[in-house]
Design a protein around this motif. Structure first.
Motif, PDB file in Angstrom:
ATOM      1  N   PRO A 170       0.827  -1.424   0.064  1.00 19.34           N
ATOM      2  CA  PRO A 170       0.008  -0.140   0.047  1.00 19.34           C
ATOM      3  C   PRO A 170       0.620   1.203  -0.076  1.00 19.34           C
ATOM      4  O   PRO A 170       1.948   1.080   0.489  1.00 19.34           O
ATOM      5  CB  PRO A 170      -0.861  -0.203   1.391  1.00 19.34           C
ATOM      6  N   CYS A 171       0.351   2.181  -0.826  1.00 14.09           N
ATOM      7  CA  CYS A 171       0.898   3.543  -0.701  1.00 14.09           C
ATOM      8  C   CYS A 171       1.381   4.264   0.756  1.00 14.09           C
ATOM      9  O   CYS A 171       0.235   4.248   1.368  1.00 14.09           O
ATOM     10  CB  CYS A 171       0.211   4.749  -1.772  1.00 14.09           C
ATOM     11  N   PRO A 172       2.263   4.438   0.866  1.00 15.87           N
ATOM     12  CA  PRO A 172       2.631   5.096   2.541  1.00 15.87           C
ATOM     13  C   PRO A 172       1.771   6.443   2.628  1.00 15.87           C
ATOM     14  O   PRO A 172       1.674   6.928   3.693  1.00 15.87           O
ATOM     15  CB  PRO A 172       4.164   5.023   2.486  1.00 15.87           C
ATOM     16  N   ARG A 173       1.368   7.022   1.412  1.00 17.64           N
ATOM     17  CA  ARG A 173       0.599   8.349   1.881  1.00 17.64           C
ATOM     18  C   ARG A 173      -0.564   8.090   1.864  1.00 17.64           C
ATOM     19  O   ARG A 173      -1.447   9.141   1.793  1.00 17.64           O
ATOM     20  CB  ARG A 173       1.208   9.318   0.840  1.00 17.64           C
ATOM     21  N   MET A 174      -1.130   7.058   1.912  1.00 13.07           N
ATOM     22  CA  MET A 174      -2.775   6.739   1.614  1.00 13.07           C
ATOM     23  C   MET A 174      -3.425   7.020   3.250  1.00 13.07           C
ATOM     24  O   MET A 174      -2.626   6.865   4.229  1.00 13.07           O
ATOM     25  CB  MET A 174      -2.951   5.234   1.476  1.00 13.07           C
ATOM     26  N   PRO A 175      -4.583   7.598   3.224  1.00 10.15           N
ATOM     27  CA  PRO A 175      -5.102   8.174   4.260  1.00 10.15           C
ATOM     28  C   PRO A 175      -5.560   7.121   5.138  1.00 10.15           C
ATOM     29  O   PRO A 175      -5.801   5.987   4.742  1.00 10.15           O
ATOM     30  CB  PRO A 175      -6.310   8.817   3.758  1.00 10.15           C
ATOM     31  N   THR A 176      -5.573   6.977   6.479  1.00 16.18           N
ATOM     32  CA  THR A 176      -6.010   6.142   7.412  1.00 16.18           C
ATOM     33  C   THR A 176      -7.347   5.642   7.141  1.00 16.18           C
ATOM     34  O   THR A 176      -8.209   6.372   7.018  1.00 16.18           O
ATOM     35  CB  THR A 176      -6.136   6.667   8.859  1.00 16.18           C
ATOM     36  N   GLY A 177      -7.515   4.435   7.382  1.00 16.11           N
ATOM     37  CA  GLY A 177      -8.841   3.649   7.126  1.00 16.11           C
ATOM     38  C   GLY A 177      -9.187   3.425   5.673  1.00 16.11           C
ATOM     39  O   GLY A 177     -10.418   2.784   5.460  1.00 16.11           O
ATOM     40  N   VAL A 178      -8.442   3.644   4.651  1.00 19.00           N
ATOM     41  CA  VAL A 178      -8.722   3.072   3.190  1.00 19.00           C
ATOM     42  C   VAL A 178      -8.263   1.641   3.016  1.00 19.00           C
ATOM     43  O   VAL A 178      -7.231   1.514   3.302  1.00 19.00           O
ATOM     44  CB  VAL A 178      -8.016   4.110   2.295  1.00 19.00           C
ATOM     45  N   SER A 179      -9.200   0.969   2.891  1.00 21.34           N
ATOM     46  CA  SER A 179      -8.645  -0.578   2.599  1.00 21.34           C
ATOM     47  C   SER A 179      -8.942  -0.821   1.007  1.00 21.34           C
ATOM     48  O   SER A 179      -9.665  -0.206   0.361  1.00 21.34           O
ATOM     49  CB  SER A 179      -9.767  -1.293   3.444  1.00 21.34           C
TER      50      SER A 179
END
Length: 240
Positions: free
Chosen positions: A200-209
């Motif tokens: 997963p992209c390290p800059r993805m917002p929290t809670g995105v699955s």
């Protein structure tokens, strides 16, 4: 329902060597295409041959590929040009008891037709949406829409399959009868391209699955199986 149609056999697509491996029926040719992610496009510019790898997808008997509007390959195809699109799956290495009988098991397809640029903006946008959903089911509905500039920078090419042929070897070791008794190691070594664990992209917002459409992309699965599964899911209601 199986597709009983076949592509016409002409001098251009007829398999001449080991003709028993040839496949001309839609089901066989399309299965080889649908299990692939990349293809190679062969064409001629000013008398010189070129062959370019690219992502492609199929809708019925029509093939599509895309690239940058600045691409020489795509610009030369804009007015229409004969092309040959090929895909190959390497399924195994075959070690025999003499050098002549060493081989590989494979599935390949060659498709011939006249490439043409998709100029209509709505059709172009639809085709690009179809490319994303063919690779990643149901993903396009979750994405930010492409901007007009992004669409302008992308060129889409289509080709109706005029002739096609598939060729399949799946026999494993095929030695001369007298050679089977020789004390020489012989074997079939399967070759597969498998998926690894997603990163997963390290800059993805929290809670995105990961969305449900990516459920098939599990570590260890064969890529060709996932591609064929995704194709069937997107076009299962369409003929061909």
């Amino acid at each position: 329902m199986p597709d009983t149609a076949s592509y016409p056999v002409t001098e251009r697509n007829k398999v001449r060597r080991l003709h028993e491996r040839a496949r001309y029926d839609h089901d066989s040719v399309h299965a080889i295409l649908d299990a692939a992610l990349l293809c190679h496009i062969a064409y001629v510019i000013d008398g010189a041959p070129y062959c370019t790898p690219t992502v492609f997808w199929r809708e019925g008997t029509h093939l599509y590929w895309h690239g940058s509007s600045a691409s020489r390959m795509l610009r030369v195809q804009k007015p229409g040009v004969p092309v040959c699109l090929t895909v190959t799956h390497l399924d195994s290495l075959v070690l025999a008891r003499c050098g002549f009988n060493h081989s590989v098991d494979y599935r390949s397809a060659m498709c011939f037709g006249q490439a043409h640029i998709i100029d209509d903006p709505a059709e172009k946008a639809r085709a690009l949406d179809a490319m994303i959903d063919r690779l990643y089911p149901d993903r396009n509905a979750t994405l930010r829409p492409s901007t007009a500039q992004e669409l302008k920078a992308t060129m889409v090419v289509g080709m109706e399959i005029e002739q096609a042929s598939g060729k399949v070897r799946a026999k494993g070791v095929g030695d001369e009868e007298a050679d089977y008794a020789l004390p020489i190691y012989a074997a079939r070594i399967p070759v597969t391209q498998v998926l690894g664990a997603s990163e997963p992209c390290p800059r993805m917002p929290t809670g995105v699955s990961a969305p449900p459409g990516l459920a098939g992309f599990t570590p260890g699965r064969r890529l060709d199986e996932v591609m064929a599964e995704n194709q069937a899911r997107l076009y299962e209601a369409s003929p061909g």
